[in-house]
Design a protein around this motif. Sequence first.
Motif, mmCIF file in Angstrom:
data_model
loop_
_atom_site.group_PDB
_atom_site.id
_atom_site.type_symbol
_atom_site.label_atom_id
_atom_site.label_comp_id
_atom_site.label_asym_id
_atom_site.label_seq_id
_atom_site.Cartn_x
_atom_site.Cartn_y
_atom_site.Cartn_z
ATOM 1 N N UNK A 146 0.851 -1.191 0.000
ATOM 2 C CA UNK A 146 0.000 0.000 0.000
ATOM 3 C C UNK A 146 0.885 1.239 0.000
ATOM 4 N N UNK A 147 0.318 2.327 -0.510
ATOM 5 C CA UNK A 147 1.039 3.595 -0.537
ATOM 6 C C UNK A 147 0.194 4.708 0.048
ATOM 7 N N UNK A 148 0.885 5.735 0.550
ATOM 8 C CA UNK A 148 0.211 6.950 1.008
ATOM 9 C C UNK A 148 0.981 8.129 0.431
ATOM 10 N N UNK A 149 0.238 9.058 -0.163
ATOM 11 C CA UNK A 149 0.869 10.232 -0.751
ATOM 12 C C UNK A 149 0.744 11.445 0.157
ATOM 13 N N UNK A 150 0.414 12.574 -0.438
ATOM 14 C CA UNK A 150 0.465 13.842 0.296
ATOM 15 C C UNK A 150 -0.748 14.099 1.183
ATOM 16 N N UNK A 151 -1.819 13.321 0.989
ATOM 17 C CA UNK A 151 -3.067 13.579 1.713
ATOM 18 C C UNK A 151 -3.478 12.384 2.561
ATOM 19 N N UNK A 152 -4.047 12.641 3.742
ATOM 20 C CA UNK A 152 -4.604 11.549 4.550
ATOM 21 C C UNK A 152 -6.080 11.757 4.873
ATOM 22 N N UNK A 153 -6.645 12.891 4.473
ATOM 23 C CA UNK A 153 -8.077 13.092 4.696
ATOM 24 C C UNK A 153 -8.517 14.350 3.954
ATOM 25 N N UNK A 154 -9.838 14.488 3.804
ATOM 26 C CA UNK A 154 -10.426 15.704 3.236
ATOM 27 C C UNK A 154 -11.884 15.696 3.674
ATOM 28 N N UNK A 155 -12.640 16.739 3.299
ATOM 29 C CA UNK A 155 -14.024 16.815 3.820
ATOM 30 C C UNK A 155 -14.935 15.754 3.216
ATOM 31 N N UNK A 156 -14.625 15.324 1.998
ATOM 32 C CA UNK A 156 -15.372 14.286 1.270
ATOM 33 C C UNK A 156 -16.770 14.716 0.822
ATOM 34 N N UNK A 157 -17.181 15.939 1.129
ATOM 35 C CA UNK A 157 -18.539 16.354 0.777
ATOM 36 C C UNK A 157 -18.567 17.513 -0.214
ATOM 37 N N UNK A 158 -17.482 18.240 -0.369
ATOM 38 C CA UNK A 158 -17.503 19.403 -1.275
ATOM 39 C C UNK A 158 -17.462 18.907 -2.736
ATOM 40 N N UNK A 159 -17.714 19.813 -3.666
ATOM 41 C CA UNK A 159 -17.751 19.431 -5.083
ATOM 42 C C UNK A 159 -16.425 18.823 -5.536
ATOM 43 N N UNK A 160 -15.326 19.398 -5.076
ATOM 44 C CA UNK A 160 -14.028 18.869 -5.500
ATOM 45 C C UNK A 160 -13.788 17.464 -4.948
ATOM 46 N N UNK A 161 -14.115 17.253 -3.677
ATOM 47 C CA UNK A 161 -13.936 15.905 -3.108
ATOM 48 C C UNK A 161 -14.820 14.905 -3.844
#
Length: 346
Positions: A85-100
């Motif tokens: 498995x890999x992890x990049x620059x992000x570990x979370x976000x709001x998940x509800x906005x248009x971009x997410x």
Amino acid sequence: MIQAKGYAAQNPESDPAPWSFERREVGPHDVQIEILYCGVCHSDLHQIRNEWFPGIFPMVPGHEIVGRIVRSGSHAKKFKDGELAGVGCLVDSCRTCDNCKGGLEQYCLNGSVGTYNGKGKDGLPTYGGYSNNIVVHEDFALHISEKLSLPAVAPLLCAGITTYSPLRYWKVGKGHQLAVVGLGGLGHMGVKFGVAFGAEVTVLSTSASKEADAKALGAHKFVVTRDAAQLAAVKGSFDFILDTVSAKHDLGLYLSLLKTNGVHICVGAPPEPHQVPAFALMGGRKSVAGSGIGGLPETQEMLDFCAEHQIVSEIELINIKDISPSYERMLKGDVRYRFVIALATL
Ligand SMILES: [Zn+2]
Ligand SMILES: [Zn+2]
């Protein structure tokens, strides 16, 4: 809590040194990854030194993480134990906005959570990959192919996606003249992807010393930008310029090398604002654009593309004890092209 050990910078004046800390327990949707390799990104040093914004200390840098799953939460179904498995620059976000919702978590309108030097939704600081383990929501862990050299995959998680994403967005490919400025961690991946997508790739460099390397990476042409005759020969010739340089430089010069409607894409982040001469844009309807890393779906797409086309980063594997001299060399551009820490040396 889960015990972790790693290397942390205690303040902006010091380099990372051994430090023990705790990770959160594995939640229902989390996975725990034993970290095997972590790339050394120039932004690690920018952030340790507070060059972008005041950092959170102690800081465990590292956002080019690869390893193996050792545990999954009760509702986490994405990985089996032992899988890469890999992890990049992000570990979370709001998940509800248009971009997410559109898979552009890197542009989360409510602020995504960085893998280190950020604050998670629990209010606790995030710690990166210069460490032996990480706990992350399974949605922010990526599948890694067993077919590729694992340490050389690590830099794909930042340098790879940072160059892949804009080339895909602008549909760079067959019939395009692409110039890559700066042959470093980002630039060398830009060359590999540009070539893989079918573009005619030219490396623009201040120094002739990198020509052989550029050609070995697949570049079709090489131009020394300090050579007036070579520069004149490529005036108005590029559809796209991928600019990976993170030091101050003259955009006016590069805009003159673009064709009509050409796009100059910035993926490097110099500390000072760029100056853009208006006439350099108006004469030929040219654009200066930017792009930042990539979202989770596109990062997985990039990793899958790399597995299919046997694309990895060119790396130098290091002992974590050598992180300070490696930073010194990175600042001088003395690495071909990415340092990767073997966490077994921790
Ligand atoms: Zn990075
Ligand atoms: Zn969002």
